[in-house]
Scaffold this motif. Sequence first.
Motif, PDB file in Angstrom:
ATOM      1  N   UNK B  98      10.028 -22.037 -11.099  1.00 30.04           N
ATOM      2  CA  UNK B  98      11.237 -20.652 -11.274  1.00 30.04           C
ATOM      3  C   UNK B  98      10.966 -20.598 -12.922  1.00 30.04           C
ATOM      4  N   UNK B  99      10.355 -21.363 -13.690  1.00 30.86           N
ATOM      5  CA  UNK B  99       9.904 -21.198 -14.853  1.00 30.86           C
ATOM      6  C   UNK B  99       8.513 -20.229 -15.850  1.00 30.86           C
ATOM      7  N   UNK B 100       7.676 -20.982 -14.153  1.00 31.54           N
ATOM      8  CA  UNK B 100       6.431 -20.349 -14.321  1.00 31.54           C
ATOM      9  C   UNK B 100       6.044 -18.736 -13.578  1.00 31.54           C
ATOM     10  N   UNK B 101       7.139 -19.019 -13.048  1.00 27.68           N
ATOM     11  CA  UNK B 101       7.564 -17.542 -12.392  1.00 27.68           C
ATOM     12  C   UNK B 101       8.469 -15.787 -13.803  1.00 27.68           C
ATOM     13  N   UNK B 102       8.982 -16.954 -14.440  1.00 29.37           N
ATOM     14  CA  UNK B 102       9.238 -16.226 -15.384  1.00 29.37           C
ATOM     15  C   UNK B 102       8.217 -15.952 -16.494  1.00 29.37           C
ATOM     16  N   UNK B 103       7.534 -16.661 -16.978  1.00 33.31           N
ATOM     17  CA  UNK B 103       6.285 -16.408 -18.282  1.00 33.31           C
ATOM     18  C   UNK B 103       5.406 -15.208 -17.515  1.00 33.31           C
ATOM     19  N   UNK B 104       4.886 -15.430 -16.085  1.00 33.01           N
ATOM     20  CA  UNK B 104       4.568 -14.193 -15.195  1.00 33.01           C
ATOM     21  C   UNK B 104       5.004 -13.013 -15.362  1.00 33.01           C
ATOM     22  N   UNK B 105       6.428 -13.666 -14.804  1.00 33.07           N
ATOM     23  CA  UNK B 105       6.934 -11.722 -15.575  1.00 33.07           C
ATOM     24  C   UNK B 105       6.766 -11.544 -16.854  1.00 33.07           C
ATOM     25  N   UNK B 106       6.624 -12.779 -17.838  1.00 35.00           N
ATOM     26  CA  UNK B 106       6.928 -11.868 -19.521  1.00 35.00           C
ATOM     27  C   UNK B 106       5.187 -11.739 -19.617  1.00 35.00           C
ATOM     28  N   UNK B 107       4.266 -11.829 -18.824  1.00 33.92           N
ATOM     29  CA  UNK B 107       2.618 -11.695 -19.243  1.00 33.92           C
ATOM     30  C   UNK B 107       2.658 -10.052 -18.081  1.00 33.92           C
ATOM     31  N   UNK B 108       3.714  -9.651 -17.660  1.00 28.71           N
ATOM     32  CA  UNK B 108       3.770  -8.771 -17.770  1.00 28.71           C
ATOM     33  C   UNK B 108       4.301  -7.678 -18.177  1.00 28.71           C
TER      34      UNK B 108
END
Lengths: 535, 535
Positions: B98-108
Amino acid sequence: MRRWNGWGDDSTTKEVSEHGGALIRSFIGEPKALADVSLESVMAKVPASRLPKHPLISTDAEERVRHARGQSFPDWLAMRSGDFDVFPDGIAYPETSTQVREILDLAVEHDFIVIPYGGGTSVAGHITPQENAKAILTIDMGRMNQLMELNEESQIATFGAGTPGPQVESQLQARGYTLGHYPQSWELSTIGGWVATRSSGQQSLRYGRIEQMFAGGKLETMLGTMDIPTIPASSAGPDMREVTMGMEGRMGIYTEVKVRVVRVAQEEKFMVCFMPSWEAGKAVAREVAQQKIPMSMMRVSNAAETRAHANLGTTLKQFKLLDGYLRFRGLDDNRCMLTFGVTGSKLQNKSSMKQVKKILRQYKGIGGPLANIMGSIWAHGRFKFPYLRETTWAQGIAVDTLETSTDWDNVDNMMNGMEESLRTALKDEGEEVMVFTHLSHVYGQGSSIYTTYFFRCADTYENTLARWKKLKGNTCDVIAQGRATISHQHGVGRDHAPYMPAEKGELGMRVIETLIKDFDPEKRLNPGVLIEDDK
Amino acid sequence: MRRWNGWGDDSTTKEVSEHGGALIRSFIGEPKALADVSLESVMAKVPASRLPKHPLISTDAEERVRHARGQSFPDWLAMRSGDFDVFPDGIAYPETSTQVREILDLAVEHDFIVIPYGGGTSVAGHITPQENAKAILTIDMGRMNQLMELNEESQIATFGAGTPGPQVESQLQARGYTLGHYPQSWELSTIGGWVATRSSGQQSLRYGRIEQMFAGGKLETMLGTMDIPTIPASSAGPDMREVTMGMEGRMGIYTEVKVRVVRVAQEEKFMVCFMPSWEAGKAVAREVAQQKIPMSMMRVSNAAETRAHANLGTTLKQFKLLDGYLRFRGLDDNRCMLTFGVTGSKLQNKSSMKQVKKILRQYKGIGGPLANIMGSIWAHGRFKFPYLRETTWAQGIAVDTLETSTDWDNVDNMMNGMEESLRTALKDEGEEVMVFTHLSHVYGQGSSIYTTYFFRCADTYENTLARWKKLKGNTCDVIAQGRATISHQHGVGRDHAPYMPAEKGELGMRVIETLIKDFDPEKRLNPGVLIEDDK
């Protein structure tokens, strides 16, 4: 001569013993046969071809009939009833990769669809043309059937993609080599078809699936030729062998297939023994795989299949002798048949047998004097099972199979779910179905599950197809919802395409769709196969 | 503590014996060391971060230095000289998918680039940030290092993708299981990194490459989560394990990795013996693979490597004893060392040893009393080789390796071509290079080729890098033009990306580019790795 409306050569039949037939009838009741139509009557239905005249294209009616269907149950009904609906508009028989390229260029020029055709053995609708505004050309690869090169040092053989099993083996064995790929369709199916559909053979425990054998080759695509180099193993990005295998003609047509071969083994033996229960049989198979014991095959029949085979494959006298012996040794109706083989050097086989016997003893298996004899009988008749459909059909009995693979902890759940689904699928009509199962490809992680079912033909072809659709549909739903693959060894074709999203997930489907869209934006290559295309 | 500017833990060193050092110098001449910079001086160079403030992102200077480079030779020069040029703008240490997902969303949201980081062991520039107008976040997966689930019946273990080798094995072995994946980087490299780069371990002959171990898992992509189901084998279209493996972070980041494990073997033995010639050594390895003899490893050192190892790894007394014994047995300077192992049940190992000894006799191998002792020494020191670079570096000697794999009929051609290219690459400067090779992963079809080379550091870092570029560039050209892979076990990264088109061909490259374009159209995931992106 090859049957135009069924399996294999018409000089070969597989009889059902009287007591075997009685066993089937005891499950499903008295059947009544449907009448077959003649080849001539079907030929008369073949419409005018929409393809351009071209030296590479034949529009002969008989050829178009003979290439119109595979061997799925709906294909069979079409061939027996004459209700084909659609025929290919023509057949091409390319002899070289260059001619395949030429045909693909023609397809663009004249805006027609192509269907790659190997041995015509698909049981999932890979080669069945569908109604389409565009003309349809079936490309029969059968003339590309030669061993083109054998590199003995690297043990790599290059074949024309249309080479069928017997010609693969005869050309290799003449030089002391073997591929060892023996799917049940081996008599007719081709090396290109094996790769395109990710096939698996009966001795995959030694030789691997076609995925492990396929070393590279040539794929003719709409964008040009993809040459897949032979490299033993690589970490340089995704492997193009793996990306293209299983695309079922939608990225292109394999024309040359390079495979990893091995020297013919010093010794090969098949044996049969009996385990007191399903649990014991399954445990032996699992142990063999998980301990990595070098065997070449391991099959576990459940109790229902054990009983069916004992009846179907023997004379009544033989059956009684076997049954009596096994009961004397303490095995009741729960007994399960184990068929297994070793292939290799005598030294290794001896060690493998020692290891497997240790496991058999642990689970109280009974082999005895019958083991080798029954093993030889199995080996001798191993490619004959598909002929059974011809025999039972004449009596009004329909037979089909369903298969999957799943992890060991899910094998019972899945097998029971599939069998239950099949057994109850026709309850609304008051029809009974005879069902049995074996595990035939075992892995450390899990096993394939192969279920055979017999049911009565209905009063019409239409109603018989409706019965099959219920059986197939209900059971494929069970598979798709159950952590299992929609096909371990038969591919996807049209029949399994609806179940792909459940298995591959949204992003897995996206990968496949993206590749097809990029490589064949006009969808000229086998549309409707592998994934359901948007209309 | 882990070295900030080199391999492994700073309490571990691998000494070079005096006569071993003398042997190297006899090839390359007297070296002169270059001066190292301090961590503090590099930390002072770290610029302000361009990343947004966020609880998941650390912008600590030391962490940014420690995540700025892998272990390629250019990475090493950067760490020793302090000429980093680029640092990541920050580091994230996710603990869940979930945190990896969160980071990818942040990247966008914040338009930054991410680099997935496992153990930081890449030798091909996978994790080295490049000058970019966008901010760069390195995602260190090291906190996802747990065995999350072990399914003993199906022998599947689920790990956090950041679990390094020793923690993979300790968590499994505590329960009686093993993965058996032992790349030389095992101490530090992670299970997610192995999958993302298609890694191979020293005992691949028994356990397979990571491709055979990887059973499924979770990949976080820019389009959402791809769940790859565990299925033992399937013919349902291309396998998403295979499509995503080797994408090196460009399709997404593995967060959970499911692997096929086995029970810890009853017995494991490693042995060393000597063959009279390269031809004989190579023949033994080929026979073992082609006869499918169940071994767990088989390595053939060429004569130059045999001599180097005998010198580097022994005291002078030991060396003289061994040398004397082998000469007495008739083996001259052409002798080649064979290191091999069996892993399995005692029963199977005995059979395997019998089979391999038969082949050894046929090719006149010499084992004798030394075989087991030397085998144990190898096993004991098997992960120590990377520490050698630290020791020679201090003396001004640079060391690096190059590897490939190719079919058996091309092995000599490729090995000789690579060695010759390395030996002559610095001729224009009058510099000699010491080169030797072994085959370490053998297949029926061919073998990997692993070449080590020593050369003198130049007078400056810049010139030393220029030397390496000549060595690496010339030899990669030889590989790319020679029916071989640009990497058998180290992946592509940035260093091998220019050679991918030669290996994959135009359509193979198109497959990779199409998938990247579809899954990450903004190129936020590790751009420049695997394929050279258009600017």
